[in-house]
Design an enzyme around this catalytic site. Structure first.
Site, PDB file in Angstrom:
ATOM      1  N   CYS A  89      28.038  40.327  42.610  1.00  0.00           N
ATOM      2  CA  CYS A  89      29.178  39.402  42.556  1.00  0.00           C
ATOM      3  C   CYS A  89      30.463  40.211  42.677  1.00  0.00           C
ATOM      4  O   CYS A  89      30.711  41.113  41.872  1.00  0.00           O
ATOM      5  CB  CYS A  89      29.157  38.623  41.243  1.00  0.00           C
ATOM      6  SG  CYS A  89      30.511  37.444  41.124  1.00  0.00           S
ATOM      7  N   CYS A 254      36.133  35.356  46.857  1.00  0.00           N
ATOM      8  CA  CYS A 254      34.702  35.642  46.814  1.00  0.00           C
ATOM      9  C   CYS A 254      34.366  36.993  47.465  1.00  0.00           C
ATOM     10  O   CYS A 254      34.432  37.130  48.697  1.00  0.00           O
ATOM     11  CB  CYS A 254      33.881  34.529  47.475  1.00  0.00           C
ATOM     12  SG  CYS A 254      32.122  34.718  47.179  1.00  0.00           S
TER      13      CYS A 254
HETATM   14  O1  PYC Z   1      32.931  37.071  44.279  1.00  0.00           O
HETATM   15  O2  PYC Z   1      30.951  37.576  45.047  1.00  0.00           O
HETATM   16  C1  PYC Z   1      31.732  36.813  44.466  1.00  0.00           C
HETATM   17  C2  PYC Z   1      31.225  35.514  43.969  1.00  0.00           C
HETATM   18  C3  PYC Z   1      29.977  34.995  44.107  1.00  0.00           C
HETATM   19  C4  PYC Z   1      29.989  33.745  43.487  1.00  0.00           C
HETATM   20  C5  PYC Z   1      31.236  33.539  42.991  1.00  0.00           C
HETATM   21  N1  PYC Z   1      31.990  34.635  43.301  1.00  0.00           N
END
Ligand code: PYC
Length: 334
Positions: A89, A254
């Site tokens: 993550c 993300c």
């Molecule tokens: O930042 O990799 C990330 C992530 C995965 C799900 C929510 N954030």
């Protein structure tokens, strides 16, 4: 049984990160991937209790720190989330490192650098600190790659949708603007969630066993949908809405999703080595992504991406899970 967890809460560019600094379980396994399997088998109630309502919410995510398995590394991390335990993550890493450094939970061998073991592999981190505060964290992620191009699925209301699948620590279906989808700037978060719930199920039904990590078969299937569209800030390179869990849109850009996006764009010749890719989240917060290196995975082209962002620590949270007293000790989802 009454258990107490000493947590520190932060957010990475708007998305929550709850680090369990005390009270975590003893896990067996010679790597974080093995420890992840042990946790899922015996301790998943901790994740549910700390992530689900009433102690958490749909977007809640976090991590538990462990000593590294290899003494050359600084720390090992298990990611916990409403959807399960992610192999990797990105926003979780940025938040975890910010908390760990500001609160003295990790003592890096080389200040400004951390080697972190994750279930998906080793992640190398650089950070800048001013006084107590961490200004930014840059992670060099696991090998990422474009796994499939131009697949199709029927999406409710929209019709046939074409998408690519890329890996950046999790498998992402990436949906770019096209005839039946004009881009995220024209949709509400709740519409994207409604579509994503069905689209993810249909993808995994239509393409079973197609997305399995070549070196670790516990990492499999499309778990996230990354929809793209016009940025809010015209100087950004792109914007996304990343669906995860059952009802979440990532408030950060993300990290693993940006890694998958970089792998997709690089493989298609739309991004150069070292070129800055400023990725905006649904709320407009930004990560800086780059393809650091071209490499191979199982004989196929892959990249090593880097992701830079920031996090803010906002609270200390001593959380009690008492299943003899509280009927919602292990949380619930509606
Ligand atoms: O930042 O990799 C990330 C992530 C995965 C799900 C929510 N954030």
């Amino acid at each position: 049984m009454k258990k107490t967890f000493f947590c520190i809460d932060a957010h990475t560019c708007g998305n929550p990160v709850r680090v369990v600094a005390g009270g975590g379980p003893n896990l067996s396994g010679a790597s974080m991937s093995e420890k992840r399997q042990h946790f899922l088998k015996e301790y998943d109630w901790i994740r549910k209790g700390l992530m689900f309502e009433p102690r958490g919410h749909d977007m809640m995510s976090g991590s538990i720190l462990f000593p590294p398995h290899n003494p050359e590394n600084d720390v090992a991390v298990l990611f916990i989330e409403t959807s399960g335990c992610l192999p990797m993550c990105g926003h979780g890493t940025i938040g975890t490192i910010t908390i760990a450094i500001e609160e003295g939970l990790v003592s890096p061998k080389f200040p400004g650098k951390i080697k972190m073991e994750t279930p998906a592999g080793l992640v190398e981190i650089e950070y800048q600190q001013t006084g107590k505060k961490v200004d930014w964290v840059r992670l060099t992620n696991v090998k990422s790659y474009l796994a499939a191009e131009d697949l199709t699925i029927e999406c409710p209301e929209l019709g046939e949708i074409t998408f690519d699948v890329a890996y950046g620590g999790n498998y992402y279906a990436i949906v770019d603007p096209q005839k039946n989808f004009s881009g995220i700037h024209n949709f509400t978060a709740s519409k994207i969630i409604q579509y994503s719930q069905i689209v993810r199920n249909r993808i995994n039904e239509k393409y079973p066993n197609m997305f399995i990590h070549p070196e670790n078969d516990t990492i499999r299937d499309v778990t996230h949908i990354l929809w793209t569209g016009n940025p809010i800030d015209p100087t950004s390179s792109g914007r996304n809405a990343v669906f995860y869990g059952n009802k979440a849109i990532d408030r950060s850009p993300c990290g693993t999703g940006t890694s998958a996006r970089l792998a997709q764009l690089y493989a298609k010749g739309k991004l150069q080595l070292g070129e800055e890719f400023i990725h905006e989240s649904f709320i407009g917060s930004k990560f800086i992504g780059r393809v650091v290196k071209e490499t191979t995975l199982n004989g196929k082209q892959a990249i090593i991406p880097s992701i830079e962002g920031w996090a803010k620590v906002y609270g200390y949270n001593t959380i009690i899970i008492d299943d003899e007293d509280d009927p919602y000790a292990h949380g619930f989802q509606v």
